[in-house]
Design a protein around this motif. Sequence first.
Motif, PDB file in Angstrom:
ATOM      1  N   ARG A 218       0.850  -1.188   0.000  1.00 49.32           N
ATOM      2  CA  ARG A 218       0.000   0.000   0.000  1.00 49.32           C
ATOM      3  C   ARG A 218       0.884   1.235   0.000  1.00 49.32           C
ATOM      4  O   ARG A 218       1.971   1.221   0.586  1.00 49.32           O
ATOM      5  N   ILE A 219       0.378   2.275  -0.648  1.00 45.63           N
ATOM      6  CA  ILE A 219       1.123   3.529  -0.699  1.00 45.63           C
ATOM      7  C   ILE A 219       0.743   4.381   0.505  1.00 45.63           C
ATOM      8  O   ILE A 219      -0.436   4.516   0.843  1.00 45.63           O
ATOM      9  N   LEU A 220       1.763   4.965   1.113  1.00 45.26           N
ATOM     10  CA  LEU A 220       1.515   5.900   2.210  1.00 45.26           C
ATOM     11  C   LEU A 220       2.029   7.278   1.794  1.00 45.26           C
ATOM     12  O   LEU A 220       3.236   7.461   1.595  1.00 45.26           O
ATOM     13  N   ILE A 221       1.107   8.204   1.631  1.00 41.62           N
ATOM     14  CA  ILE A 221       1.556   9.564   1.314  1.00 41.62           C
ATOM     15  C   ILE A 221       2.084  10.189   2.601  1.00 41.62           C
ATOM     16  O   ILE A 221       1.423  10.165   3.646  1.00 41.62           O
ATOM     17  N   THR A 222       3.298  10.691   2.504  1.00 46.49           N
ATOM     18  CA  THR A 222       3.997  11.086   3.723  1.00 46.49           C
ATOM     19  C   THR A 222       4.763  12.387   3.530  1.00 46.49           C
ATOM     20  O   THR A 222       5.084  12.769   2.408  1.00 46.49           O
ATOM     21  N   ASP A 223       5.007  13.056   4.648  1.00 51.77           N
ATOM     22  CA  ASP A 223       5.762  14.303   4.633  1.00 51.77           C
ATOM     23  C   ASP A 223       5.008  15.399   3.862  1.00 51.77           C
ATOM     24  O   ASP A 223       5.628  16.245   3.217  1.00 51.77           O
ATOM     25  N   TRP A 224       3.686  15.357   3.950  1.00 57.66           N
ATOM     26  CA  TRP A 224       2.868  16.391   3.307  1.00 57.66           C
ATOM     27  C   TRP A 224       2.743  17.584   4.263  1.00 57.66           C
ATOM     28  O   TRP A 224       2.377  17.424   5.424  1.00 57.66           O
ATOM     29  N   ASP A 225       3.091  18.764   3.733  1.00 56.68           N
ATOM     30  CA  ASP A 225       3.004  19.964   4.558  1.00 56.68           C
ATOM     31  C   ASP A 225       1.682  20.684   4.274  1.00 56.68           C
ATOM     32  O   ASP A 225       1.505  21.250   3.188  1.00 56.68           O
ATOM     33  N   PRO A 226       0.750  20.657   5.219  1.00 57.51           N
ATOM     34  CA  PRO A 226      -0.567  21.268   4.997  1.00 57.51           C
ATOM     35  C   PRO A 226      -0.461  22.753   4.639  1.00 57.51           C
ATOM     36  O   PRO A 226      -1.341  23.295   3.979  1.00 57.51           O
ATOM     37  N   ARG A 227       0.650  23.397   5.030  1.00 54.68           N
ATOM     38  CA  ARG A 227       0.801  24.828   4.704  1.00 54.68           C
ATOM     39  C   ARG A 227       0.952  25.046   3.206  1.00 54.68           C
ATOM     40  O   ARG A 227       0.749  26.149   2.701  1.00 54.68           O
ATOM     41  N   ASP A 228       1.315  23.994   2.471  1.00 55.89           N
ATOM     42  CA  ASP A 228       1.450  24.111   1.010  1.00 55.89           C
ATOM     43  C   ASP A 228       0.115  23.992   0.288  1.00 55.89           C
ATOM     44  O   ASP A 228       0.067  24.049  -0.940  1.00 55.89           O
TER      45      ASP A 228
END
Length: 237
Positions: free
Chosen positions: A143-153
Amino acid sequence: MARVIAFVNQKGGVGKTTNTVNLAAIAGQALGSRAGESQILVVSTDPQASAVWWSDRVDEGQLPFDFHQCDDKPDDLARLKLLDQYEYVFVDTPGNIEDEKILSATLDSTDEVVVPLPPEAMAFNPAKRTIEKVLEPKGIPFRILITDWDPRDGTVDLEQTQAYVDSNGWPRLQSVVRHYKIHTRAAAEGQVCTQYPKGRIALEAREDFFRLAMELGIGGRPLPRQTRKRTPVEGKI
Ligand SMILES: Nc1ncnc2c1ncn2[C@@H]1O[C@H](COP(=O)(O)OP(=O)(O)OP(=O)(O)O)[C@@H](O)[C@H]1O
Ligand SMILES: [Mg+2]
């Protein structure tokens, strides 16, 4: 038998180590452990493991999991599932697939792979290669885990990444691990998320790993069957 979950992506710096150790920490906390009797094992197969770093702290009893560095013994990796003393084994793999024997042995004893993917187009092709050249030929569930996403972007990159994953037909975890400075700092200090100082940010940052653990079905063990009592519910039974 232990359940073995490996974090695999041949691109470096996508969050394999960060997600492995923090998920392991949450699992260790959820399952509880007495000193030296953890039910969680973290294995690093990365010869340049930044995770080796964590091992000192494991020795000092500061981390809620055991740690084992194994980058040159495929036979040991082939036995991971047989480590009955552990409920879960989390494997952190290197950001390249130079040592195919090691990766192959890891995957042969892995129940499920998590592919960490940061929400940036540059990370798409390496993830695709990892899936098509390494995981799919072996038929390993991933499964893919989307990670290190910065909500400020904002959500554009996140949504594009989700759409990319879905358009490839790859299974995707609903949990998203957000970018928090506290994770970056903690890694440098050899700390895991269960050790963050109290505070709103720490709580939020940790929450992502709780959610991920729940989604992966990691947590407390059910009561042994014989001790469960069924109470009839009036009108329902
Ligand atoms: N969710 C996050 N929030 C903040 N920083 C993060 C997050 N995830 C990863 N990082 C940081 O990004 C860098 C790369 O992460 P990490 O070391 O986990 O990647 P990796 O895939 O294990 O890399 P390698 O392939 O080189 O082993 C580290 O400095 C880490 O602290
Ligand atoms: Mg790493």
